[in-house]
Design an enzyme around this catalytic site. Structure first.
Site, mmCIF file in Angstrom:
data_model
loop_
_atom_site.group_PDB
_atom_site.id
_atom_site.type_symbol
_atom_site.label_atom_id
_atom_site.label_comp_id
_atom_site.label_asym_id
_atom_site.label_seq_id
_atom_site.Cartn_x
_atom_site.Cartn_y
_atom_site.Cartn_z
ATOM 1 C CG ASN A 1 49.349 52.767 47.650
ATOM 2 O OD1 ASN A 1 49.922 51.783 48.115
ATOM 3 N ND2 ASN A 1 48.119 53.112 47.979
ATOM 4 C CG ASP B 1 44.254 52.021 54.507
ATOM 5 O OD1 ASP B 1 44.166 51.139 53.628
ATOM 6 O OD2 ASP B 1 43.888 53.191 54.306
ATOM 7 C CE1 TYR C 1 44.032 47.614 45.868
ATOM 8 C CE2 TYR C 1 43.966 47.178 48.216
ATOM 9 C CZ TYR C 1 43.826 48.057 47.157
ATOM 10 O OH TYR C 1 43.481 49.353 47.384
ATOM 11 N NE ARG D 1 37.722 54.152 44.681
ATOM 12 C CZ ARG D 1 36.733 54.653 45.419
ATOM 13 N NH1 ARG D 1 35.490 54.688 44.963
ATOM 14 N NH2 ARG D 1 36.955 55.082 46.632
#
Ligand code: NAD
Ligand code: G6P
Ligand code: MN
Length: 441
Positions: free
Chosen positions: A148, A172, A263, A283
């Site tokens: 990413n 994914d 997202y 996170r």
């Protein structure tokens, strides 16, 4: 059946054990001759590598396996597939990507907004190096990339290696969504023939056909509006992911045309999401005390015990399985349909050709053959054009070392908007990322 040589880059990733288990369960359809795992972090690689030794001794004894931090051993002429999942700067820098913006009152997230920008500026350098390392040895290997922010990595690699047609960037999340739809509809996700358009982490399902050609999307929309939305594997998910999936209901209520990628919450409701994010516990902290801890403790325990018995290391099968079924479709010229990232070239007819779009494609031995989407409506086109301009400016800011383009990119991002705020965030990120970014002037 031909057996394949696979290199995993980022072998010390938290997702690697799931991938390795997937390799074991798919060895009949994707037989591996030699597997090499490579990472720059010796400690992480060793822990996962020793777990792998035990796992393969039990389930894949015929496979030639090794792990290394040595490039000479990793990059060889006979590789068929490279699976890439690296994180430049590790979780320490992901934490900064989240916390710096949050402390300035804007979204701080792994791949979206200024966090994704910072991560993109780090990932491009290492991904370019990786492609060069592979291509120095072989033109034939398929590079399947999860690293990413896949959207920005895809744009940069397309610009830097325009002729290379064996790099495929994948995510994914569409697969996770299909599995979640499957669980709601009580069907297997492989029965679906989806239509999807957008950019990575910025797209929508427009149709979800079953094998008889019926569109299941209207029924699904009603189910989500009536009962909310959860991930397929909700029993294993952290609260923040459950909150994220729950926001799909709100998005469908406001924009009922299509089913959104999760997202989009960061771009459509930045104020609402911001209220839920805690700059002192993001996170990254949740992953480090959850998945990362669990994976590394469990792998160490398995290596110590010499048996995988009792090991419960895999949290999300979709991630490991998806890259394997993508590879299988290419390896055996199956032409199966997946949502992947490709150069637009007219697929979405009213978007620029050079955009790296996420759409459904048939995957063959010659790569993706995407399905035409046609024109998209004004609202979606407007959103995507802004986001694509941001992604392109980010890649250009990296390649040209341009502060000006970096500032333009962040100003365009919907999570920021104000140029004053964009400059403030950019300056803070430059300071923190100075060991990783090119100098911006
Ligand atoms: P992680 O930090 O646990 O794993 C990344 C590994 O990469 C680490 O062991 C690190 O040492 C290694 N690494 C860093 N730079 C490297 C380099 N230049 N060469 C080789 N190895 C290097 O992170 P994670 O949470 O397991 O995620 C791994 C990657 O996969 C991240 O980029 C993440 O964003 C990505 N990811 C993508 C998707 C997707 O949908 N595309 C899904 C999940 C994870
Ligand atoms: C999904 C996305 C990935 C992202 C991951 C983050 O799978 O598709 O692109 O990296 O979530 O998960 P995490 O658990 O690390 O926050
Ligand atoms: Mn993703």
């Amino acid at each position: 059946m031909k057996k394949f040589n696979v290199l995993v880059v980022g072998g010390g990733s938290t997702w690697t054990p799931g991938l390795l288990k997937g390799m074991c369960s798919r060895k009949d359809s994707f037989p591996i001759n030699r597997l090499v795992m490579y990472d720059i972090d010796e400690g992480r690689q060793q822990t996962i590598g020793e777990f792998a030794r035990v796992l393969f001794h039990e389930d894949y004894p015929e496979m030639d396996f090794r792990y290394t931090t040595n490039k000479e051993e990793a990059f060889t002429e006979d590789i068929d597939f490279v699976f890439v999942q690296m994180r430049t700067g590790g979780f320490a820098m992901r934490e900064q990507d989240e916390k710096i913006p949050l402390n300035m009152g804007v979204i701080g997230q792994e791949t979206c907004g200024p966090g994704g920008f910072a991560y993109g500026m780090r990932s491009i350098r290492d991904m370019v190096e990786l492609v060069k390392d592979v291509r120095e040895k072989t033109q034939n290997a398929w590079i399947l990339n999860y690293t990413n922010p896949a959207a920005i990595v895809a744009v940069a690699l397309q610009q830097i290696f325009p002729e290379d047609n064996r790099i495929l960037n994948i995510c994914d999340q569409p697969e996770n969504l299909l599995r979640s739809y499957g669980r709601l509809l009580n069907r297997n996700e492989r029965e679906f023939d989806p239509v999807y358009f957008g950019l990575n982490h910025f797209g929508w399902f427009t149709h979800l056909y079953d094998q008889e050609g019926n569109d299941l999307l209207p029924e699904l929309r009603e189910m989500i509006l009536a009962g909310g939305f959860r991930p397929a594997d909700y029993e294993q998910r952290d609260q923040s992911w459950l909150d994220t999936y729950a926001m799909v209901e709100q998005m469908v209520r406001d924009f009922p045309d299509y089913l959104p990628n999760t997202y989009l919450q960061y771009y459509l409701y930045p104020d609402k999401v911001l209220n839920k994010l805690d700059p002192d516990y993001t996170r990254t902290n949740e992953v480090q005390s959850g998945r990362e801890k669990r994976v590394f403790e469990d792998c160490a325990r398995v290596a110590e015990a010499g048996t995988t018995e009792g090991s419960n290391v895999v949290a999300n099968d979709a991630h490991g399985e998806f890259i394997l079924i993508v590879a299988e479709s290419i390896a055996h010229n199956k032409g199966n349909n997946f949502v992947v990232i490709v150069r637009n070239d007219g697929i979405i007819s009213n978007l620029p050709d050079d955009a790296m779009v996420e759409v459904a494609a048939s995957l063959t031995a010659n790569g993706p053959r995407p399905y035409a989407v046609g024109d998209i409506p004004t609202f979606y086109k407007g959103l995507i054009e802004g986001q694509y301009a941001y992604e392109k400016l980010t890649a250009e800011a990296f390649m040209e070392g341009s502060y000006h383009k970096a500032l333009q990119a962040l100003t365009l991002n919907r999570t920021i908007v104000s140029a004053t705020k964009a400059r403030e965030v950019l300056d803070a990120l430059i300071e923190t990322n100075k060991d990783y970014w090119p100098e911006l002037t």
